[in-house]
Design an enzyme around this catalytic site. Structure first.
Site, PDB file in Angstrom:
ATOM      1  N   SER A  68       0.867  -1.192   0.000  1.00 32.78           N
ATOM      2  CA  SER A  68       0.000   0.000   0.000  1.00 32.78           C
ATOM      3  C   SER A  68       0.886   1.218   0.000  1.00 32.78           C
ATOM      4  O   SER A  68       2.043   1.155   0.419  1.00 32.78           O
ATOM      5  CB  SER A  68      -0.862   0.013   1.265  1.00 32.78           C
ATOM      6  N   ASP A  69       0.364   2.353  -0.452  1.00 32.42           N
ATOM      7  CA  ASP A  69       1.155   3.556  -0.277  1.00 32.42           C
ATOM      8  C   ASP A  69       1.025   3.956   1.198  1.00 32.42           C
ATOM      9  O   ASP A  69       0.165   3.466   1.935  1.00 32.42           O
ATOM     10  CB  ASP A  69       0.683   4.670  -1.227  1.00 32.42           C
ATOM     11  N   TRP A  70       1.865   4.879   1.597  1.00 26.58           N
ATOM     12  CA  TRP A  70       1.999   5.228   3.023  1.00 26.58           C
ATOM     13  C   TRP A  70       0.637   5.538   3.666  1.00 26.58           C
ATOM     14  O   TRP A  70      -0.001   6.523   3.299  1.00 26.58           O
ATOM     15  CB  TRP A  70       2.920   6.442   3.154  1.00 26.58           C
ATOM     16  N   SER A  71       0.157   4.686   4.541  1.00 28.40           N
ATOM     17  CA  SER A  71      -1.084   4.849   5.311  1.00 28.40           C
ATOM     18  C   SER A  71      -2.332   4.880   4.427  1.00 28.40           C
ATOM     19  O   SER A  71      -3.406   5.285   4.854  1.00 28.40           O
ATOM     20  CB  SER A  71      -1.050   6.117   6.178  1.00 28.40           C
ATOM     21  N   SER A  72      -2.202   4.407   3.185  1.00 22.63           N
ATOM     22  CA  SER A  72      -3.384   4.488   2.303  1.00 22.63           C
ATOM     23  C   SER A  72      -4.496   3.562   2.781  1.00 22.63           C
ATOM     24  O   SER A  72      -5.666   3.792   2.483  1.00 22.63           O
ATOM     25  CB  SER A  72      -2.997   4.145   0.858  1.00 22.63           C
TER      26      SER A  72
END
Ligand code: GLC
Length: 746
Positions: free
Chosen positions: A287-291
């Site tokens: 996932s992208d950062w905290s997505s």
């Protein structure tokens, strides 16, 4: 003889296939056996990625947050870390994972190695202007050797998002507006990062990102809503991702944005139906950062637990910094909301990449100090950085052939703070480039010491260019410094002025609603123009800018983007003619912000005009075409295209043959481009689509015959199910040195 040969050949083919199969079987057995020993907590741990959270070579971490993460690391509940830099740090953390956890599963360490690691190459949008796939592959190769020599296994690159919107800060990170060029560049960069064998300790796993359509954020505002039709999704957005998957990119990263109401991180349609099923992708998705957590803010998930459920069901395999999987996968399994199979699939994908990297046979494979020296930031790497920087420069205007400048006897005023800026050319996403490690324009010019080059800074461009997470304060009013700059300009034969954006005015979170030269710069340029018209304007920027005033007044304009470590030397060699500019724009330059989004492969509409009355598709106050089109770039010489002939090799192929001649008085490179138009189709098609290109060196007077072969697939389009459709019909073929070419088969 022939028969024997074929038998031998088939034996070797069979042997190599069976060898590959046996290697695959061995890997599968290893992973299945390891998986069978893992607890649910350890499985969730493999799917959990943390940012580096303390100096691992120092004392134990302090504070609840870090102590908790440290405990999870020792319990085998962390599978990967990002932004951990250096052999010592990585070795110390790997030691904990391998020697202190129950199963000793090695961590995979990732970092944003986007356009170089310590030796900075031009930002990706600049590199894309080179249209030189071989050089871009070499650039990624060098970046991989430098990053892996520093212990890293994985880069979150290439960013393959197509974008048509110069307001979006991350256009600097991609390959521009075209899916064909973007796909070729994606594959070149993946091959550069991953090399022939991921087990080679100087190769790193790559990551195609951001899946998907992140570049279509409404109004060019980062992280904004994406609402696009299936035709755009399949024909413009997805091709570079599909090419990446076919190139065996080890990982994908999903994107922050929603698409048509569903956040990408929670999109089964994207991640399972298309990527993992239709394209049969075997790598893993981080996932992208905290997505994952951000699906709550999107209004898609009620809380982090339901976000974890949506993400895992949608096929997001690894959780970057949401702590969602480590917290809730066990509950979701207990509540029978998911099966263990969906977790096992994600874990196997992650273990498979670690296996391919050779981390199970030697977790410290990349932690080898000796390589540090021979592979990082050396002259060999800088020589390549110079090559690709030279190829990335785009000559936008050169009236009266003011360029190249004579190498002696000239009095030159060099004006503007960016001319001495050794940091901006490093661009955004500069990994571990030492601060101020770029060669400035002034330093590059000084080497040509038979001219008198005097420098004046002129007005301050940015008030405090030391920001990292904040925003740069742009000087809009303070003209101090202008007088002495103008005085020098008045006394000089030529003015070279460097204007544009600070290196951190583009990139993530840095969208602009106004794409003119920032702040006081256009005023400063107009003041210079009043006292000396022999101006060479060098633009340093991370996105297409509105250069309309400059184009109407300034005789020579050089698009230099942010060129990386060797910036000044590359520019000086172009200005003095030691290198003939050959770059071509991968993204259209608008005349004004009102035209954005603007791109060459647009539709014709029902009222394309032009017409002498108002009812056609146009503006009352602006032209329709861009200031500089996709594929455009001048040279110090000229190329003539002629003898375009089409012939049908068979029912499935068309041969396109034509001649190109260097008719000027400089040798140089030309990017020969071929475009296609389908004149009518069951889905409307763009007025032009790039289908072939080649960058070729020509000596003076040299002419070359080109023969491109077009297949049915090249003429088809993807329908709403993402399937290729080819329809008999009428096609127009164009060849030329930019998308503006009207040299056609008609
Ligand atoms: C960022 C970016 C992504 C990057 C990741 C790790 O927010 O969107 O491109 O790879 O976080 O730094």
């Amino acid at each position: 003889m022939k028969k024997t040969f074929y038998i031998l050949l088939s034996f070797f083919t069979l042997a190599s296939c069976s060898n590959a199969n046996s290697e695959e079987n061995k890997k599968e057995k290893f992973i299945d056996s390891l998986l069978s020993k893992m607890t649910l907590e350890e499985k969730a741990g493999q799917m959990n990625q943390y940012n580096g959270f303390w100096d691992a070579t120092g004392p134990m971490p302090e504070g609840d947050y870090q102590k908790k993460r440290y405990k999870e690391l020792k319990n085998g509940q962390v599978g990967s870390m990002l932004n951990v830099i250096g052999v010592d740090q990585i070795r110390a953390l790997q030691k904990i994972a391998v020697e202190e956890t129950r199963l000793g599963i090695p961590l995979i360490f990732g970092h944003d190695v986007i356009h170089g690691y310590k030796t900075m190459f031009p930002i990706p949008l600049a590199e894309s202007s080179s249209w030189d796939l071989e050089l871009m592959e070499k650039s990624a190769r060098i970046a991989a050797t430098e990053a892996s020599a520093d212990g890293l296994h994985w880069t979150f690159a290439p960013m393959v998002d197509i974008s048509r919107d110069a307001r979006w800060g991350r256009v600097m990170e991609g390959a521009g507006e075209d899916p064909y060029l973007g796909s070729k560049i994606a594959v070149a960069r993946i091959n550069g990062f991953q090399g022939q064998d991921l087990k080679d300790s100087l190769t790193i796993a790559a990551c195609a990102k951001h899946f998907a359509a992140y570049g279509f954020a409404e109004s060019g505002k980062d992280y904004n809503t994406v609402d696009i039709g299936l035709q755009t999704l399949h024909n413009i957005v997805l091709p570079s991702f599909k090419a990446s998957a076919k190139a065996n990119v080890a990982t994908f990263m999903n994107s922050f944005n929603e698409i048509n109401g569903i956040p990408a991180t929670g999109s089964k349609f994207l991640q399972r139906s298309i990527l993992k099923e239709k394209w049969n992708y075997k790598g893993f998705i981080v996932s992208d950062w905290s997505s994952i957590e951000e699906m709550v803010a999107h209004g898609y998930s009620k809380d982090l637990k339901s976000a974890a459920l949506s993400a895992i069901k949608a096929g997001s395999d690894m959780d970057m910094m949401s702590y969602a999987y480590i917290k809730y996968l066990n509950n979701l399994l207990d509540e029978k909301k998911i099966s263990i199979d969906i977790i096992d699939d994600a874990v196997k994908r992650i273990l498979s990449v670690k296996y391919d990297l050779g981390l199970f046979s030697n977790p410290y494979l990349y932690c080898n100090d000796v390589r540090e020296e021979e592979n990082i930031f050396n002259d060999r790497n800088r020589a390549l950085a110079l090559d690709i920087a030279q190829e990335s420069i785009v000559l936008l205007k050169n009236d009266a052939n003011i360029l190249p400048l004579k190498k002696s006897g000239l009095k030159i005023a060099l004006l503007g703070g960016l001319a001495i800026d050794k940091d901006s050319p490093l661009g955004n996403w500069r990994a571990k480039a030492p601060k101020n490690s770029a060669i400035s324009v002034k330093e590059g010019l000084i080497k040509y010491n038979n001219n008198t080059v005097k420098f004046q800074k002129g007005p301050k461009l940015f008030k405090n260019p030391t920001f990292i997470d904040g925003h740069l304060n742009v000087n809009n009013t303070d003209t101090s410094g202008t007088y002495s700059a103008l005085k020098l300009a008045k006394e000089s034969d030529y003015v070279i002025t460097v204007l544009g954006e600070h290196g951190l005015q583009s990139g993530e979170g840095r969208s602009r609603s106004n794409i003119k030269l920032p702040g006081i710069q256009e005023h400063f340029l107009k003041e210079i123009y009043k006292v000396n018209k022999n101006i060479v304007l060098i633009i340093m920027n991370g996105r297409p800018l509105d250069l309309s005033w400059a184009d109407a007044h300034i005789p020579a304009i050089v698009e230099s983007w942010h060129l990386g470590t060797m910036s000044g030397n590359a520019l000086a060699s172009i200005l003095y003619g030691d290198c003939n500019p050959s770059g071509k724009l991968p993204m259209s330059f608008p005349r004004s912000i009102g035209q954005v989004p603007i791109y060459y492969n647009h539709k014709n509409t029902g009222r394309p005009g032009p017409s002498d009355y108002v009812f056609w598709s146009h503006y009352s106050d602006e032209k329709n075409d861009p200031l500089y089109p996709f594929g455009f770039g001048l040279s110090y010489t000229n190329f003539e295209y002629s003898n375009l002939e089409l012939s049908k090799a068979d029912e499935r192929t068309i041969n396109v043959k034509f001649k190109v001649k260097n008719i000027g008085n400089h040798s140089g490179k030309e990017v020969v481009q071929l475009y296609v138009r389908d004149l009518y189709s069951s889905q409307t098609r763009p007025v032009k689509e790039l289908k072939r290109f080649r960058k070729v060196q020509f000596q003076i007077d040299e002419e070359k015959i080109f023969n491109f072969v077009l297949k049915k697939n090249d003429l088809g389009f993807l329908n709403d199910s993402g399937n290729l459709v080819f329809e008999k019909g009428e096609y127009e073929i164009f060849v030329g040195g930019s998308s503006k070419t009207n040299i056609s088969s008609f």
